[in-house]
Write a protein that holds these residues in place. Structure first.
Motif, short mmCIF file in Angstrom:
data_model
loop_
_atom_site.label_atom_id
_atom_site.label_comp_id
_atom_site.label_asym_id
_atom_site.label_seq_id
_atom_site.Cartn_x
_atom_site.Cartn_y
_atom_site.Cartn_z
N UNK A 64 0.85 -1.19 0.00
CA UNK A 64 0.00 0.00 0.00
C UNK A 64 0.89 1.24 0.00
N UNK A 65 1.19 1.79 -1.17
CA UNK A 65 2.13 2.91 -1.25
C UNK A 65 1.52 4.23 -0.77
N UNK A 66 1.29 4.28 0.57
CA UNK A 66 0.72 5.49 1.18
C UNK A 66 1.80 6.18 2.00
N UNK A 67 1.80 7.51 1.98
CA UNK A 67 2.81 8.27 2.72
C UNK A 67 2.72 8.00 4.22
N UNK A 68 1.50 7.75 4.73
CA UNK A 68 1.32 7.50 6.15
C UNK A 68 2.03 6.23 6.61
N UNK A 69 2.31 5.31 5.67
CA UNK A 69 2.95 4.05 6.02
C UNK A 69 4.46 4.09 5.85
N UNK A 70 4.98 5.24 5.47
CA UNK A 70 6.39 5.35 5.09
C UNK A 70 7.34 4.98 6.22
N UNK A 101 9.73 -6.05 9.00
CA UNK A 101 8.70 -6.53 8.07
C UNK A 101 7.33 -6.58 8.75
N UNK A 102 6.30 -6.96 7.99
CA UNK A 102 4.95 -6.99 8.53
C UNK A 102 4.30 -8.35 8.28
N UNK A 153 4.33 -5.67 13.14
CA UNK A 153 5.18 -4.70 12.44
C UNK A 153 6.54 -4.74 13.10
N UNK A 154 7.49 -5.38 12.47
CA UNK A 154 8.77 -5.59 13.12
C UNK A 154 8.56 -6.41 14.38
N UNK A 209 11.10 2.79 17.68
CA UNK A 209 10.86 2.54 16.26
C UNK A 209 9.83 3.51 15.69
N UNK A 210 9.04 4.15 16.60
CA UNK A 210 8.05 5.13 16.14
C UNK A 210 8.64 6.53 16.03
N UNK A 211 9.92 6.70 16.35
CA UNK A 211 10.56 8.00 16.28
C UNK A 211 10.43 8.68 14.92
#
Length: 400
Positions: free
Chosen positions: A69-75, A80-81, A103-104, A136-138
């Motif tokens: 899902x090439x969304x900027x919010x997921x950048x 991996x997921x 997620x990781x 990791x959310x930094x």
């Protein structure tokens, strides 16, 4: 069986079985891939109204969710997921079983029922999330986050677009937050909650963001030039249209980047044309106290502002260098009484009237902070004439 599917700029492949049994369309043993993302699907699709009786079991995994899902919010999400779960569609409700997301090193789980996955207005869910390293959310938060384990637990139950979250528990390292709240989503956002914490260490969240120099230059260049600090533009009547907040919060110990608070209470009311904020701090390690109340009301022809602050021996630490303890920070007494009204921001600011008093006792402050306030030609000259003088990180402040 479908053998292969070619997606734009990304190869894909699907293999599986398709059957029609007892008025159900059945897709079984479906295995496929899109790029480096792999998935497995088993589903039965009912012909009943609302697809009642339909079932879906799935699993999907890949190196990065942004690839799928090439969304900027997921950048900036960890990778991996992996995701998996089972969904059963009933008459008026959807059953969610063991919906899991990885997620990781982060794990999240959801179990329960909702009325409609595509338009949720009622639900009964158990939600949890945890991970060994919050840092990791930094990148997603655009600031340095603590490398501490975190955990979230919540039970959600509600109908008609109003959801009770009780209990609600969050921990991050030694910090904790718990309580309950109601969240309404029918007409905007309506939040009403009672939260408490024994220890809330948020120094990482209150510290100034460190943006790259090129971003700072862009902000300076793009900043609009104004003739006045407070613009002569009308104050909107409905400041918070579509948003309502009624929050009571208590904490035994709050750690910020510039100070520590003990016995912290906060009441916040925010709705349409009114914001009321009242806070109380008492019983800190050095005896500091602070009471503040702020009201801003735009319901009349003129907006009205009222501010009252009383602080005794309060140690903010705003002018302290990194590493300085609060015990050597100058204690400050502060009193503010301010009120004003106006139809524009400029009128409101220019009408402010009241009293302001600050008294600060002896202590140590950062030399850089003192230079901003007290620097003069004589001190600059003395520093120039004495090349052997050393810069001291502290300046002793004596008020008499």
């Amino acid at each position: 069986a479908i053998v292969a599917v070619k997606l734009p700029d990304m190869p894909g492949r699907i293999n599986g079985r398709f059957d029609y049994r007892d008025e159900f369309f059945v897709l079984s043993d479906v295995v496929g891939s899109i790029g480096e993302t792999a998935f497995n699907i088993d589903t039965t699709l009912s012909q009943q109204p609302g697809f009642a009786g339909s079932k879906l079991a799935f699993s999907v995994s890949g190196p990065n969710l942004k690839e799928l899902l090439p969304l900027k919010a997921l950048e900036h999400l960890p990778h991996p997921f992996k995701a998996s779960g089972r969904i059963t569609k009933g008459n008026g409700s959807d059953q969610i079983d063991a919906l899991k997301l990885e997620l990781g090193s982060i794990r999240a789980n959801v179990d329960g029922t909702v009325d409609d996955l595509l338009n949720i207005s009622s639900a009964e869910l158990a939600v949890s999330a945890s991970g060994p390293d919050f840092s990791v959310f930094g990148p997603l938060l655009k600031r340095d986050a603590p490398a501490d384990p975190f955990n979230l637990q919540a039970s959600i139950k509600g109908e008609d677009h109003f959801f009770d979250v009780d209990p609600f528990k969050v921990s991050l390292g030694t910090s904790d937050l718990a309580g309950n709240f109601t969240l309404g989503t029918r007409d905007g956002i309506d939040f009403k909650g009672r939260l408490h914490s024994d220890l809330l260490s948020i120094a990482w969240l209150t510290a100034p963001k460190t943006a790259p120099e090129e971003e700072k230059l862009e902000e300076i260049e793009e900043a609009p030039k104004r003739d006045r600090v407070f613009p002569d533009t009308p104050i909107p009547e409905a400041q918070f249209e579509g948003l309502a907040v009624d929050l009571e919060f208590q904490a035994g110990h709050v750690i910020l980047d510039f100070t520590e608070w003990h016995g912290f209470d906060l009441d916040l009311l925010l709705k349409n044309q009114l914001i009321e904020l009242e806070t109380h701090v008492e019983g800190g390690p050095l005896g500091e106290k602070l009471d503040a109340k702020f009201t801003f009301d735009t319901s009349g022809d003129d907006a009205k502002l009222d501010l009252n602050v009383d602080g005794d021996d309060f140690r903010l630490g705003l002018m302290a260098p990194e590493g300085q303890g609060l015990e050597s920070t100058p204690p400050t007494d502060i009193m503010i009484r301010a009120a004003g009204h106006g139809a524009t921001w400029h009128e409101l600011a220019s009408s402010l009237d009241g009293r302001f008093r600050v008294h600060q006792d002896a202590g140590l402050v950062a030399s850089a902070g003192m230079d901003l306030i007290f620097s003069d030609l004589l001190s600059e000259l003395l520093d120039t004439l004495n090349p052997f003088s050393e810069t001291q990180p502290y300046t002793e402040l004596q008020c008499g």
